[in-house]
Design an enzyme around this catalytic site. Structure first.
Site, PDB file in Angstrom:
ATOM      1  N   GLU A  53     -99.153 -35.252  65.486  1.00 40.25           N
ATOM      2  CA  GLU A  53     -98.456 -35.920  64.397  1.00 40.25           C
ATOM      3  C   GLU A  53     -96.976 -35.590  64.272  1.00 40.25           C
ATOM      4  O   GLU A  53     -96.182 -36.448  63.892  1.00 40.25           O
ATOM      5  CB  GLU A  53     -99.148 -35.568  63.067  1.00 40.25           C
ATOM      6  CG  GLU A  53    -100.572 -36.072  62.948  1.00 40.25           C
ATOM      7  CD  GLU A  53    -100.638 -37.586  62.867  1.00 40.25           C
ATOM      8  OE1 GLU A  53     -99.815 -38.192  62.160  1.00 40.25           O
ATOM      9  OE2 GLU A  53    -101.511 -38.174  63.544  1.00 40.25           O
TER      10      GLU A  53
ATOM     11  N   SER B 236    -157.948 -26.575  30.143  1.00 39.67           N
ATOM     12  CA  SER B 236    -158.309 -25.192  29.810  1.00 39.67           C
ATOM     13  C   SER B 236    -157.251 -24.172  30.216  1.00 39.67           C
ATOM     14  O   SER B 236    -157.345 -23.006  29.819  1.00 39.67           O
ATOM     15  CB  SER B 236    -159.636 -24.829  30.476  1.00 39.67           C
ATOM     16  OG  SER B 236    -160.691 -25.589  29.919  1.00 39.67           O
TER      17      SER B 236
END
Length: 836
Positions: free
Chosen positions: A91, A488
């Protein structure tokens, strides 16, 4: 002549001076014009980019990532020199020399623009990294001279304000690099599943090639062009002297091997857990903080425990479902032509490995040849590879007909079960714990579902969570969102309320028929035990819980009162409000597996309140802790100046005591009896101290087991999402369906743990009693006796006699011979020898 020449030269000088001044003025005017509305570049100093939130398990492994822009902010000091050089080469190789603008590059771009004028080609860029920072942070992507002028002006100002390293840091963390990745840290993970420090020359060069055209350089769709651009960057690295020629030659030869990385749950079987954490963070901090705040979340998930929980829960669901028979193929497929392309279009569940979707290609009596669904590559293209296998009789022997005239009948040939074009699931066939090469077993997605939650009972930390068979199939989390009747398994809360209010494990209650007038025309309720029609007369609380006797529980609730039971249910977090109906003492209300395991954890830890949590700690993007689950004070943990023989640190636990510690031990011992000789005896095979309780709802629509060892608690339920009976008789009870799953899980989870007994709290008296009657054992009496836990002053008498029972309306006594009449719902008084 000489004079004319001098005058002409003077004219040219004057004209040039005027033109120069006009040019300078024009440039100054342009600068002034475009400088008037330049964005405030000082905001870069406090720039906080959107950063993804990352969720980790207890061992540090990544569980999930959440972001709109997948970005991890990396300080420039943490970026390897190789990566920096690769981006500079691609770049802006003169980045550290120019002042924000590369005039040579601008001239080159100008020449190209003139050459291409009128061709509709996009102008060649000459932007430096600083200019790109100005554009990405402060401007738009508009292609115009005005934007380029503003970009150049901002670049020069940025260069005067910030260091080169700061500018490069902003650039490397902001740029978009394709596949949803922003910045080099996220891109390194997305493309190569590596940290930036692990990148090779070839990999770093490929990432550096991406900023200008990430879509064009896709690693699958445009592989050749991507490699060409990568190699260009490698050449620039050599040209600048940043990479040796030999290393560059090696890098050019490397294939572009990209490892796809999911942005969902990364820990196998942790999808339900990760989604629950995501919801939690969203509720705490909101959407913006979740997806952009860069939070680091350390969860309570133990990956090893999670895999065990998932494995055993899925096995339990599949085993039950297969016992109901084979329901047929998922769908039918035309297998003419390329069956792989057609099969790839059918959605398969992605989180049920090693199961794989397949299509039946041909069948015979002895086997069926199947073709597996091909995988998709990174770009979405269907793999050209076609994999096949065989399903023999061994692979379909479970597949009895689920309905019709042949219901329950085993198949004698593969062709009776599978036909060409059937879309199915299959996984490797095992014999003697070894896979049979090339052979597979027929599978089907279970209709039944359920949940499992595993918790540390001392802290409330959720170690594992299974919210269903497949998260990909249904994101509904049955562990936290499914409200089911616990049956239960709620009874220990009722018994805890009784033990905390004067009753003892040896208190005798009458097991006999009972009728409850529900009033207001609701009729008479006659609760029954599971073994309908069989009653035992006087039984101790221990034996009543061990056998899960409903009539005893109803009488107990009748005596202590439903408001008191409702208060204990609220304390334990099982229900927020419990209606004052006796049926709720039998678990007729609705609650979740998470609530049940939390309640049992309080029984396991001596009665201390625990708050369930999936998160240990949350840190913000700067590493500051903004949430911590453990709020206990640690006195002496900070030791300025090091160790100086001071007292050891102390943890100050200010959590509420929701149940007396002695009561908690008593109910734990009663539930240990349920495992040793009651409805959950299958769990006894774990071979470690386990306390727990099964639960089966009306018509067997839900099957439960909730229990704990000294260090881990687990809640499991099984049932259809749209409730319907699981079966009939013992085959559909919690002891038959849920308890075996708990056994298999606990055998794995506690395999390397010592058999530590439950801790006896101070004050408890262990007295030897006769197991059946609960009376104190005589001297030397050992047969049929057990050690029972009693609080001070509540030890049982040596014997008791029936001093009378009240009749139904309380107006007189009845003979002892009639004490088991339907309405004689009476008890032995706590601490005495009488029935009432």
């Amino acid at each position: 002549m000489r004079r004319l020449l001098v005058r002409f030269m003077g004219f040219l000088f004057a004209a040039g001076t005027v033109l120069f001044l006009v040019g300078v003025g024009a440039v100054a005017g342009l600068i002034w014009h475009f400088s008037k509305d330049l964005p405030d570049y000082s905001q870069l100093q406090d720039y906080e980019p959107p950063v993804m939130t990352r969720v980790h398990a207890t061992d540090g492994s990544l569980l999930g990532e959440y972001a709109k822009e997948r970005r991890l902010y990396l300080p420039i000091q943490a970026v390897p020199k190789l990566v920096i050089n690769a981006f500079l080469a691609a770049e802006d190789k003169n980045f550290y020399e120019h002042g924000g603008i590369d005039y040579t590059g601008m001239a080159r771009a100008g020449v190209v623009y003139i050459q291409n004028y009128g061709s509709n080609r996009r102008p060649q860029g000459a932007s430096t990294i600083t200019q790109q920072v100005a554009k990405n942070f402060l401007l738009t992507n508009e292609v115009s001279f005005a934007r380029k002028i503003k970009e150049a002006l901002l670049a020069m100002r940025i260069e005067k304000t910030y260091s080169k390293d700061k500018i490069l840091e902003l650039y490397l963390n902001e740029i978009y690099l394709g596949l949803g990745a922003y910045g080099i840290a996220a891109a390194s993970l997305v493309y190569f599943d590596k940290s930036v420090n692990e990148l090779t020359v070839a990999e770093a060069s490929y990432l550096a090639a991406l900023p200008k055209m990430p879509a064009t350089l896709h690693p699958v769709r445009n592989r050749d062009r991507a490699i060409e651009r990568r190699n260009y960057v490698i050449d620039r690295l050599v040209e600048n002297g940043w990479v040796k020629q030999a290393d560059a030659d090696k890098a050019r030869k490397e294939p572009l091997a990209v490892t796809s990385r999911s942005n969902g749950a990364h820990t196998f079987a942790g999808e339900y857990f990760a989604e629950e954490v995501r919801r939690d963070i969203f509720e705490r901090y909101g959407e913006k903080k979740l997806y952009e705040g860069g939070l680091s979340v350390r969860t309570t998930l133990d990956p090893k425990i999670q895999v065990m929980a998932r494995k055993t829960m899925v096995a339990g669901l599949v085993n039950y479902d297969e016992q109901q028979g084979y329901r047929g193929a998922i769908s039918k497929l035309d297998i003419s032509g390329d069956w792989g392309v057609k099969l790839a279009e059918i959605k398969s569940l992605s989180d049920i490995s090693p199961w794989r979707m397949a299509v039946v290609l041909e069948t015979s009596d002895q086997s069926a040849r199947i073709g597996f669904q091909p995988s998709r590559e990174l770009g979405g293209a269907i793999s050209k590879q076609r994999e096949t296998g065989l399903i023999t009789l061994d692979g379909i022997k479970w597949a009895r007909a689920a309905s019709g005239a042949a219901k329950g009948r085993a198949a004698s040939a593969v062709s009776q079960v599978l036909q060409p074009g059937d879309v199915i699931y299959a996984d490797p066939l095992y014999k003697d714990a070894q896979p049979v090469e090339g052979q597979y077993r027929l599978r089907q997605i279970p209709e039944v579902s359920g949940a499992m939650v595993v918790m540390d009972p001392w802290t409330g930390r959720v170690l594992a969570m299974v919210g269903g068979f497949s998260f990909d199939q249904s994101q509904f989390n049955r562990a936290t969102q499914a409200y089911r009747q616990p049956g239960s398994s709620f009874k220990p809360i009722v018994y805890s309320a009784a033990l905390d209010n004067g009753y003892t494990p040896s208190t005798v209650v009458l097991d006999a028929p009972i009728e409850i007038d529900q009033g207001q025309g609701a009729g008479v309720w006659r609760p029954e035990n599971f073994s309908s029609g069989k009653f035992q007369g006087p039984v101790t609380l221990r034996n009543a819980l061990r056998q899960s006797l409903n009539t005893v529980t109803v009488r107990l609730a009748q005596d202590i009162g439903m408001p008191l039971i409702g208060e204990y249910a609220r304390r334990f977090g099982v229900y927020d409000e419990l209606p004052n109906y006796l049926s709720y003492a039998l678990g007729a209300g609705e609650t979740t597996a998470m609530r049940m395991v939390t309640a049992y954890s309080m029984l396991a830890n001596g009665g201390r309140r625990v708050k369930p949590t999936l998160i240990d700690r949350i840190q913000d993007r700067y590493g500051h802790t903004i949430f911590k689950h453990d709020q206990r004070e640690c006195r002496g943990c900070d030791a300025p100046g090091g160790w100086k023989n001071q007292n050891e640190p102390q943890l100050i636990d200010r959590r509420e005591q929701v149940l007396d510690s002695m009561t908690a031990y008593q109910i734990t011992e009663l539930m240990e009896g349920v495992v040793q000789a009651g409805t959950a005896t299958v769990v006894k095979q774990v071979g470690k101290p386990i306390a727990g309780k099964t639960g089966t709802t009306n018509e067997a629509k839900d099957a439960w087991f909730v229990g704990f060892s000294p260090d881990v608690a687990v809640a499991i339920y099984m049932g259809y999402d749209k409730p319907r009976p699981l079966g009939k008789g013992n085959a559909a009870t919690g002891g038959h369906l849920a308890a075996p799953i708990a056994r298999d899980f606990l055998q794995l989870a506690l395999a390397d743990k010592p058999a530590v007994p439950f801790k006896v709290p101070a004050g408890i008296k262990l007295v030897r009693v006769v197991a059946k009657s609960g009376m104190r054992a005589g001297p030397g009496e050992t047969g049929g006796t057990i050690l029972e836990a009693f609080k001070p002053g509540t030890a049982p008498p040596d014997n008791y006699s029936v001093i009378g029972v009240a009749d139904a309306d309380g107006r007189g006594g009845v003979p002892a011979s009639q004490q088991q009449q339907p309405d004689s719902g009476f008890f032995m008084r706590p601490g005495t020898g009488g029935l009432y």
